[in-house]
Design an enzyme around this catalytic site. Structure first.
Site, PDB file in Angstrom:
ATOM      1  N   VAL A 126       0.843  -1.206   0.000  1.00  0.00           N
ATOM      2  CA  VAL A 126       0.000   0.000   0.000  1.00  0.00           C
ATOM      3  C   VAL A 126       0.876   1.254   0.000  1.00  0.00           C
ATOM      4  CG1 VAL A 126      -1.692   1.327   1.344  1.00  0.00           C
ATOM      5  CG2 VAL A 126      -1.972  -1.136   1.069  1.00  0.00           C
TER       6      VAL A 126
ATOM      7  N   GLU B   5      -7.473   2.341   1.042  1.00  0.00           N
ATOM      8  CA  GLU B   5      -6.843   1.930  -0.215  1.00  0.00           C
ATOM      9  C   GLU B   5      -7.529   0.653  -0.703  1.00  0.00           C
ATOM     10  OE1 GLU B   5      -4.456   3.323  -2.176  1.00  0.00           O
ATOM     11  OE2 GLU B   5      -5.176   1.630  -3.348  1.00  0.00           O
TER      12      GLU B   5
ATOM     13  N   LEU C 138      -6.333  -1.190  -3.512  1.00  0.00           N
ATOM     14  CA  LEU C 138      -5.500  -1.852  -4.525  1.00  0.00           C
ATOM     15  C   LEU C 138      -5.409  -3.359  -4.306  1.00  0.00           C
ATOM     16  CD1 LEU C 138      -2.511  -2.726  -3.229  1.00  0.00           C
ATOM     17  CD2 LEU C 138      -2.120  -0.291  -3.392  1.00  0.00           C
TER      18      LEU C 138
ATOM     19  N   ASN D 155     -14.425  -5.120   0.932  1.00  0.00           N
ATOM     20  CA  ASN D 155     -13.741  -6.411   1.025  1.00  0.00           C
ATOM     21  C   ASN D 155     -14.711  -7.537   1.393  1.00  0.00           C
ATOM     22  OD1 ASN D 155     -11.310  -5.507   0.198  1.00  0.00           O
ATOM     23  ND2 ASN D 155     -10.286  -5.608   2.175  1.00  0.00           N
TER      24      ASN D 155
ATOM     25  N   LYS E  75     -15.364 -16.370  -9.713  1.00  0.00           N
ATOM     26  CA  LYS E  75     -14.547 -17.491 -10.159  1.00  0.00           C
ATOM     27  C   LYS E  75     -14.509 -18.514  -9.023  1.00  0.00           C
ATOM     28  CE  LYS E  75     -11.418 -19.032 -13.140  1.00  0.00           C
ATOM     29  NZ  LYS E  75     -11.768 -19.496 -14.410  1.00  0.00           N
ATOM     30  N   ALA E  76     -15.135 -19.665  -9.276  1.00  0.00           N
ATOM     31  CA  ALA E  76     -15.186 -20.693  -8.226  1.00  0.00           C
ATOM     32  C   ALA E  76     -13.815 -21.338  -8.055  1.00  0.00           C
ATOM     33  CB  ALA E  76     -16.212 -21.746  -8.603  1.00  0.00           C
TER      34      ALA E  76
ATOM     35  N   CYS F 175      -5.701  -9.560   2.943  1.00  0.00           N
ATOM     36  CA  CYS F 175      -6.816  -8.638   3.222  1.00  0.00           C
ATOM     37  C   CYS F 175      -8.169  -9.311   3.436  1.00  0.00           C
ATOM     38  CB  CYS F 175      -6.937  -7.618   2.103  1.00  0.00           C
ATOM     39  SG  CYS F 175      -5.533  -6.510   2.056  1.00  0.00           S
TER      40      CYS F 175
ATOM     41  N   LYS G 276      -2.380 -16.122  -4.778  1.00  0.00           N
ATOM     42  CA  LYS G 276      -2.940 -15.964  -6.127  1.00  0.00           C
ATOM     43  C   LYS G 276      -1.766 -15.804  -7.086  1.00  0.00           C
ATOM     44  CE  LYS G 276      -3.559 -10.934  -6.134  1.00  0.00           C
ATOM     45  NZ  LYS G 276      -4.454  -9.814  -6.376  1.00  0.00           N
TER      46      LYS G 276
ATOM     47  N   ARG H 190       0.891 -15.191   2.353  1.00  0.00           N
ATOM     48  CA  ARG H 190       0.024 -14.936   3.506  1.00  0.00           C
ATOM     49  C   ARG H 190      -1.383 -15.494   3.283  1.00  0.00           C
ATOM     50  NH1 ARG H 190       0.949  -8.666   4.418  1.00  0.00           N
ATOM     51  NH2 ARG H 190       1.244  -8.786   2.157  1.00  0.00           N
TER      52      ARG H 190
HETATM   53  C1  UDX Z   1      -8.091  -7.666  -2.096  1.00  0.00           C
HETATM   54  C2  UDX Z   1      -9.112  -6.682  -2.710  1.00  0.00           C
HETATM   55  O1  UDX Z   1      -9.428  -7.122  -4.036  1.00  0.00           O
HETATM   56  C3  UDX Z   1      -8.542  -5.262  -2.740  1.00  0.00           C
HETATM   57  O2  UDX Z   1      -9.532  -4.358  -3.223  1.00  0.00           O
HETATM   58  C4  UDX Z   1      -8.136  -4.864  -1.317  1.00  0.00           C
HETATM   59  O3  UDX Z   1      -7.549  -3.567  -1.318  1.00  0.00           O
HETATM   60  C5  UDX Z   1      -7.150  -5.879  -0.740  1.00  0.00           C
HETATM   61  O4  UDX Z   1      -7.724  -7.201  -0.802  1.00  0.00           O
HETATM   62  P1  UDX Z   1      -5.874  -8.918  -2.928  1.00  0.00           P
HETATM   63  O5  UDX Z   1      -5.653  -9.371  -1.524  1.00  0.00           O
HETATM   64  O6  UDX Z   1      -4.714  -8.441  -3.717  1.00  0.00           O
HETATM   65  O7  UDX Z   1      -6.962  -7.711  -2.959  1.00  0.00           O
HETATM   66  O8  UDX Z   1      -6.541 -10.161  -3.670  1.00  0.00           O
HETATM   67  P2  UDX Z   1      -7.705 -10.421  -4.728  1.00  0.00           P
HETATM   68  O9  UDX Z   1      -7.193 -10.265  -6.101  1.00  0.00           O
HETATM   69  O10 UDX Z   1      -8.934  -9.684  -4.387  1.00  0.00           O
HETATM   70  O11 UDX Z   1      -7.922 -11.990  -4.469  1.00  0.00           O
HETATM   71  C6  UDX Z   1      -8.168 -12.490  -3.154  1.00  0.00           C
HETATM   72  C7  UDX Z   1      -8.324 -13.972  -3.148  1.00  0.00           C
HETATM   73  O12 UDX Z   1      -9.564 -14.346  -3.731  1.00  0.00           O
HETATM   74  C8  UDX Z   1      -7.269 -14.756  -3.934  1.00  0.00           C
HETATM   75  O13 UDX Z   1      -6.910 -15.900  -3.185  1.00  0.00           O
HETATM   76  C9  UDX Z   1      -7.959 -15.146  -5.220  1.00  0.00           C
HETATM   77  O14 UDX Z   1      -7.435 -16.311  -5.796  1.00  0.00           O
HETATM   78  C10 UDX Z   1      -9.393 -15.352  -4.726  1.00  0.00           C
HETATM   79  N1  UDX Z   1     -10.432 -15.150  -5.765  1.00  0.00           N
HETATM   80  C11 UDX Z   1     -10.580 -13.934  -6.344  1.00  0.00           C
HETATM   81  C12 UDX Z   1     -11.277 -16.201  -6.069  1.00  0.00           C
HETATM   82  O15 UDX Z   1     -11.169 -17.307  -5.520  1.00  0.00           O
HETATM   83  N2  UDX Z   1     -12.269 -15.979  -6.992  1.00  0.00           N
HETATM   84  C13 UDX Z   1     -12.449 -14.776  -7.606  1.00  0.00           C
HETATM   85  O16 UDX Z   1     -13.374 -14.660  -8.427  1.00  0.00           O
HETATM   86  C14 UDX Z   1     -11.583 -13.719  -7.274  1.00  0.00           C
END
Ligand code: UDX
Length: 425
Positions: free
Chosen positions: A11, A146, A148, A203, A246-247, A255, A315, A322
């Site tokens: 961030v 934030e 992001l 979130n 997305k399953a 987060c 991801k 984490r």
């Molecule tokens: C998330 C929020 O998207 C962001 O707005 C916030 O500021 C911080 O937390 P991030 O932690 O980077 O961001 O991850 P994100 O891309 O949202 O994915 C989170 C998790 O959900 C991942 O493990 C991803 O694989 C999973 N996911 C995401 C799914 O299983 N299915 C989806 O359709 C989308």
């Protein structure tokens, strides 16, 4: 404007570099001297593609500066963004030690009027504590969450979908409005508590969509339906939207799991039940078990079975482990007595430090060798472009459990794999 960023994680760095790109002078402070040393050389200590390039570029010109001394860093600063981590304790409460310490130090060293904008995710209790620490007319407090995502941190900071500014202080409002003038995003001026809740609600909603589609996917699995079609057919309704449907095996990261848990815990403390968000977490906590069940369905006992896990980070496009769902699967498989072979393009190095009894590599073909099953645990897009014919020959068995629904199931079946996705016919 002269800006100071306190805390150089995803961030802090993405926010600061985005502001520097918009022409502001940005200083970064971190109490970790090693991090500052690296940053001064233009090096990131985590993987974040565009941010790394931008950092190199900006450390060469004179808009970005790094400090390990807060007193010096604060000289002539107009706005300080607080971006330190707010981890949670095992029971879901915030560990606010670091942020409160940072605020106390800012208070100690600030010599003139200062806008203090909190970017770290904080709950109302932590906000109240910060407000009490900074109770002086010199400090102009605001909450500026934030949104992001890791993997696209800089782009998200440069092109935010919205800018939320929560403050009761007119001076802070004026200064932040001016600061964000070059950003083409809707600005929402509100009170601090609403800004805090906007972040938590965002979130929680994303997490809810993921748990929702995972629950439907489990049902889809049982009745032989196809979750890809269901998600599309549902998500194309603009009232629902197709993102975050997305399953798979659940959400991880720094987060979504943390903020939803913290929200439930905090609400409980003030006598409010958040049943929906609590269920979102419960669904997520058990979702990964579908992988174990599917492996057992085909292999029966997992004892001494060689299983390859493709993907360790929470991801794709990040080396962040984490709350990675992959690690939960690994733990369960270890307990079952499986022999593990693990792959990740980036997180393999970090994984080697915390996992002992497994072969770990960044080359998928090495990891596939001799395995009876492969589990896709992270949505690295590279996995869909692998030479699966070659992998089939390298493997001892032919089972693929696609925990992220990213592979071409028809192609894999043609090659001779037994394929199982999550809710995919
Ligand atoms: C998330 C929020 O998207 C962001 O707005 C916030 O500021 C911080 O937390 P991030 O932690 O980077 O961001 O991850 P994100 O891309 O949202 O994915 C989170 C998790 O959900 C991942 O493990 C991803 O694989 C999973 N996911 C995401 C799914 O299983 N299915 C989806 O359709 C989308």
């Amino acid at each position: 404007m002269n800006i100071l960023i306190v805390g150089t994680g995803y961030v802090g760095l993405a926010t600061g570099i985005a502001l520097a790109k918009k022409g502001h002078k940005v200083r970064f402070y971190d109490k970790d001297k090693e991090k500052i040393k690296l940053l001064k050389k233009g090096k990131l200590f985590f993987f974040e593609p565009l941010l790394q390039e931008a950092l190199k570029e900006f450390t060469k010109n004179q808009n970005v500066f790094f400090f390990d001394n807060l007193k010096e860093a604060l000289e002539n600063i107009e706005i300080v963004f607080v971006c330190v981590g707010t981890p949670i304790l095992k029971d879901g409460r915030t560990n606010s030690k670091d942020i409160e310490k940072a605020i106390k130090e800012i208070k100690k060293y600030a010599t003139k009027d200062l806008v203090v904008a909190i970017k770290s995710t904080i709950n109302p209790k932590v906000y109240t504590s910060i407000k009490n620490i900074l109770a002086s007319s010199k400090f102009h407090l605001s909450v500026n969450p934030e949104f992001l995502r890791e993997g696209s941190a800089l782009n998200d900071s440069l092109n935010p979908s919205r800018i939320v500014i929560g403050t009761e202080n007119e001076y802070a409002k004026k200064i932040l409005d001016k600061l964000y003038a070059p950003f083409e995003a809707p600005k929402i001026f509100t009170d601090p508590m609403s800004a805090i809740l906007t972040k938590y609600a965002s979130n929680a909603f994303l997490a809810m969509k993921i748990s929702f589609i995972n629950e439907i996917a489990n049902l889809s699995d049982r009745i032989g339906a196809n979750i890809d079609d269901i998600a599309l057919g549902t998500g194309l309704d603009p009232r629902i939207g197709k993102d975050y449907l997305k399953a798979g095996i659940g959400f991880g990261g720094s987060c979504l799991p943390k903020d939803t848990k913290n929200m439930v815990k905090y609400a409980k403390e003030i006598g409010i039940r958040l049943d929906l968000i609590n269920s979102v977490n419960k669904i997520n906590e058990r979702q990964y078990k579908v992988v174990i069940e599917k492996l057992q369905k085909h292999l029966v006992s997992l004892k001494s079975r060689t299983i390859a896990i493709f993907g360790l980070s929470f991801k794709g496009d990040t080396d962040d482990l984490r709350n990675s769902i992959s690690l939960k699967i690994i733990k369960d498989l270890e307990k079952e007595g499986a022999i593990l072979r693990l792959h990740d393009y980036l997180a393999f190095k970090k994984a080697k430090k915390i996992i002992n009894n497994a072969f770990i590599s960044d080359i998928p073909y090495f990891v596939a060798e001799g395995s009876e099953a492969i589990v896709i645990a992270t949505d690295w897009k590279e996995y869909s472009h692998l030479d699966w014919e070659k992998i089939r020959k390298l493997m001892k068995g032919n089972l693929i459990i696609d925990g992220r629904n990213i592979l071409d199931k028809d192609l894999l079946k043609k090659i001779g794999f037994v394929y199982e996705g999550i809710g995919r016919k």
